[in-house]
Design an enzyme around this catalytic site. Structure first.
Site, PDB file in Angstrom:
ATOM      1  CG  ASP A   7       5.691   5.312   4.899  1.00 17.02           C
ATOM      2  OD1 ASP A   7       6.716   5.215   4.198  1.00 17.02           O
ATOM      3  OD2 ASP A   7       4.870   6.242   4.762  1.00 17.02           O
ATOM      4  CD  GLU A  67       7.841   2.876   1.015  1.00 15.21           C
ATOM      5  OE1 GLU A  67       7.857   3.201  -0.182  1.00 15.21           O
ATOM      6  OE2 GLU A  67       6.907   3.154   1.780  1.00 15.21           O
ATOM      7  CG  ASP A 140       2.405   9.186   5.994  1.00 15.45           C
ATOM      8  OD1 ASP A 140       3.536   9.400   5.536  1.00 15.45           O
ATOM      9  OD2 ASP A 140       1.477  10.018   5.948  1.00 15.45           O
TER      10      ASP A 140
END
Length: 164
Positions: A7, A67, A140
């Site tokens: 992330d 992501e 996260d």
């Protein structure tokens, strides 16, 4: 297959390491790389790069799933986070990892089965799939686990978004 889920971020980079073997998924580790907003940008980027390299060296993943970034308004934040993402990608490239990226919609669809699921639904599903006692924290890290799961589920159906 061993997957490093990322992330991306500058203040907090979520990461996870998942193993997928014989239809079984095992979480080896998840966590965050954090940098101080008081540090100079080059120092923050260097720290992220070094920490990414340590994680990759320790766990030897095959693939890295990111992501995809999405920004609405703040251009300055978008540029800074994009610079950090570039460093995160570079550390993976330098270690010869295959790179993939997934949109939030794809991640939610793969993990929950519904592309408009909220963050809590994704986290609860991650907890259930991996048989965790609690939801991974911080958010996260939980997001990084979801990214890695998305990649694993996509690999079953040859639905991989290789980074171009």
């Amino acid at each position: 297959m061993r997957v490093l889920g990322i992330d991306p971020g500058i203040a907090i980079v979520g990461y996870s390491i998942l193993d997928y073997d014989n239809n079984k998924i095992k979480c080896l580790e998840y966590g965050c790389i954090t940098t101080s907003s008081k540090s100079a940008l080059p120092d923050r980027l260097s720290f992220i790069y070094q920490e990414m390299n340590k994680i990759i060296d320790e766990f030897q993943p095959d693939d890295c799933a990111f992501e995809e970034l999405f920004f609405n308004k703040n251009v300055k934040t978008a540029i800074t986070v994009s610079q950090a993402r570039g460093v995160e990608i570079l550390s993976c490239i330098n270690k010869d990892l295959r790179l993939y990226e997934y949109t939030p919609l794809q991640i939610k669809q793969a993990v929950v089965g519904y592309g408009r699921a909220d963050k809590r639904q994704v986290q609860e599903t991650v907890k259930t799939i991996l048989k965790f006692n609690e939801i991974p924290k911080p958010d996260d890290a939980a997001d990084a686990v979801a990214v890695a799961l998305c990649h694993i589920f996509g690999s079953k159906f040859k639905y991989l978004n290789e980074m171009k």
